[in-house]
Design an enzyme around this catalytic site. Structure first.
Site, PDB file in Angstrom:
ATOM      1  N   GLU A  83      -5.920   0.652   5.172  1.00  0.00           N
ATOM      2  CA  GLU A  83      -6.164   1.404   6.411  1.00  0.00           C
ATOM      3  C   GLU A  83      -7.227   0.727   7.272  1.00  0.00           C
ATOM      4  O   GLU A  83      -7.078   0.619   8.490  1.00  0.00           O
ATOM      5  CB  GLU A  83      -6.581   2.844   6.094  1.00  0.00           C
ATOM      6  CG  GLU A  83      -5.481   3.707   5.556  1.00  0.00           C
ATOM      7  CD  GLU A  83      -4.379   3.985   6.567  1.00  0.00           C
ATOM      8  OE1 GLU A  83      -4.663   4.023   7.779  1.00  0.00           O
ATOM      9  OE2 GLU A  83      -3.239   4.164   6.151  1.00  0.00           O
TER      10      GLU A  83
ATOM     11  N   LEU B 220     -13.011 -12.329   6.597  1.00  0.00           N
ATOM     12  CA  LEU B 220     -11.919 -11.411   6.892  1.00  0.00           C
ATOM     13  C   LEU B 220     -11.927 -11.039   8.371  1.00  0.00           C
ATOM     14  O   LEU B 220     -10.892 -11.063   9.034  1.00  0.00           O
ATOM     15  CB  LEU B 220     -12.049 -10.155   6.033  1.00  0.00           C
ATOM     16  CG  LEU B 220     -11.008  -9.074   6.228  1.00  0.00           C
ATOM     17  CD1 LEU B 220      -9.622  -9.600   5.902  1.00  0.00           C
ATOM     18  CD2 LEU B 220     -11.338  -7.881   5.361  1.00  0.00           C
TER      19      LEU B 220
ATOM     20  N   GLN C 141      -7.451  -3.023  12.542  1.00  0.00           N
ATOM     21  CA  GLN C 141      -7.934  -4.182  13.278  1.00  0.00           C
ATOM     22  C   GLN C 141      -6.841  -5.113  13.783  1.00  0.00           C
ATOM     23  O   GLN C 141      -7.066  -5.859  14.715  1.00  0.00           O
ATOM     24  CB  GLN C 141      -8.895  -4.984  12.397  1.00  0.00           C
ATOM     25  CG  GLN C 141     -10.064  -4.181  11.883  1.00  0.00           C
ATOM     26  CD  GLN C 141     -10.904  -3.587  12.983  1.00  0.00           C
ATOM     27  OE1 GLN C 141     -11.155  -4.231  13.986  1.00  0.00           O
ATOM     28  NE2 GLN C 141     -11.324  -2.351  12.823  1.00  0.00           N
ATOM     29  N   THR C 142      -5.680  -5.116  13.154  1.00  0.00           N
ATOM     30  CA  THR C 142      -4.683  -6.109  13.535  1.00  0.00           C
ATOM     31  C   THR C 142      -3.301  -5.736  13.043  1.00  0.00           C
ATOM     32  O   THR C 142      -3.070  -4.645  12.544  1.00  0.00           O
ATOM     33  CB  THR C 142      -5.104  -7.508  13.013  1.00  0.00           C
ATOM     34  OG1 THR C 142      -4.323  -8.498  13.650  1.00  0.00           O
ATOM     35  CG2 THR C 142      -4.948  -7.601  11.510  1.00  0.00           C
TER      36      THR C 142
ATOM     37  N   TRP D 187       0.829  -1.215   0.000  1.00  0.00           N
ATOM     38  CA  TRP D 187       0.000   0.000   0.000  1.00  0.00           C
ATOM     39  C   TRP D 187       0.862   1.263   0.000  1.00  0.00           C
ATOM     40  O   TRP D 187       0.366   2.342  -0.226  1.00  0.00           O
ATOM     41  CB  TRP D 187      -0.976   0.017   1.175  1.00  0.00           C
ATOM     42  CG  TRP D 187      -0.384  -0.420   2.476  1.00  0.00           C
ATOM     43  CD1 TRP D 187       0.323   0.343   3.359  1.00  0.00           C
ATOM     44  CD2 TRP D 187      -0.436  -1.731   3.022  1.00  0.00           C
ATOM     45  NE1 TRP D 187       0.698  -0.412   4.427  1.00  0.00           N
ATOM     46  CE2 TRP D 187       0.250  -1.699   4.254  1.00  0.00           C
ATOM     47  CE3 TRP D 187      -1.001  -2.931   2.608  1.00  0.00           C
ATOM     48  CZ2 TRP D 187       0.394  -2.810   5.069  1.00  0.00           C
ATOM     49  CZ3 TRP D 187      -0.857  -4.039   3.417  1.00  0.00           C
ATOM     50  CH2 TRP D 187      -0.169  -3.980   4.632  1.00  0.00           C
ATOM     51  N   ARG D 188       2.155   1.124   0.214  1.00  0.00           N
ATOM     52  CA  ARG D 188       3.060   2.269   0.103  1.00  0.00           C
ATOM     53  C   ARG D 188       3.498   2.496  -1.336  1.00  0.00           C
ATOM     54  O   ARG D 188       4.130   3.500  -1.634  1.00  0.00           O
ATOM     55  CB  ARG D 188       4.292   2.054   0.982  1.00  0.00           C
ATOM     56  CG  ARG D 188       3.968   2.110   2.454  1.00  0.00           C
ATOM     57  CD  ARG D 188       5.203   1.920   3.289  1.00  0.00           C
ATOM     58  NE  ARG D 188       4.885   2.040   4.700  1.00  0.00           N
ATOM     59  CZ  ARG D 188       5.653   1.590   5.668  1.00  0.00           C
ATOM     60  NH1 ARG D 188       6.799   1.001   5.382  1.00  0.00           N
ATOM     61  NH2 ARG D 188       5.295   1.739   6.916  1.00  0.00           N
TER      62      ARG D 188
END
Length: 112
Positions: free
Chosen positions: A50, A93, A55-56, A37-38
Site C-alpha cells: 500500500e 526505494l 507513490q507509483t 499482495w492479493r
C-alpha cells in the site's frame, strides 16, 4: 446557525446493486492482475504494498516489493535492522520509485 443535516446518498435498488456487483466480479475474474499482495493475509506485506503503491505504478512497484520483502520479510526484521541500512534502503526505494511528493515514501516507511 446549526449545521445542515447530511443527505444520505440514494442507492440503486438491491437487484441493480447485485447485478452490478456480479458484473464487476466477473470482469475482475477475467481481467484482474495476479499480484503478490492479493495472495497474502500478512498485514505487514499488505502495508508495504500500500505504501509503495501510493507513490507509483504497479509495474514499478513489483520488483521493489519483492526486494524489500527479501531484505525485511517482517516488521520484526525491519525493526532489528540497523537504522542506517533501513534509511539507505528507503532512500534507494524513493529514488527508484520516483515518489511524487518530496519524501513521501521516505516519511511513510520511516513510520514503520
Amino acid at each position: 446557525m446549526p449545521p445542515k443535516p447530511r443527505r444520505r446518498p440514494v442507492l440503486p435498488p438491491p437487484p441493480d446493486r447485485r447485478r452490478f456487483r456480479q458484473r464487476l466480479l466477473t470482469w475482475y475474474a477475467r481481467n484482474g492482475r495476479d499480484l503478490p499482495w492479493r495472495k497474502t493475509s500478512d498485514p505487514y506485506h499488505i502495508l508495504v504494498s500500500e505504501i509503495m503503491l501510493q507513490q507509483t505504478q504497479v509495474d514499478r512497484v513489483l520488483p521493489k516489493y519483492h526486494e524489500w520483502l527479501d531484505k525485511y520479510p517482517s516488521l520484526d526484521a525491519l525493526a532489528e535492522a540497523p537504522e542506517a541500512e533501513v534509511s539507505a534502503a528507503i532512500r534507494a526505494l524513493a529514488e527508484t520509485v520516483q515518489a511524487r511528493r518530496p519524501g513521501g515514501i521516505r516519511k511513510a516507511l520511516t513510520v514503520l
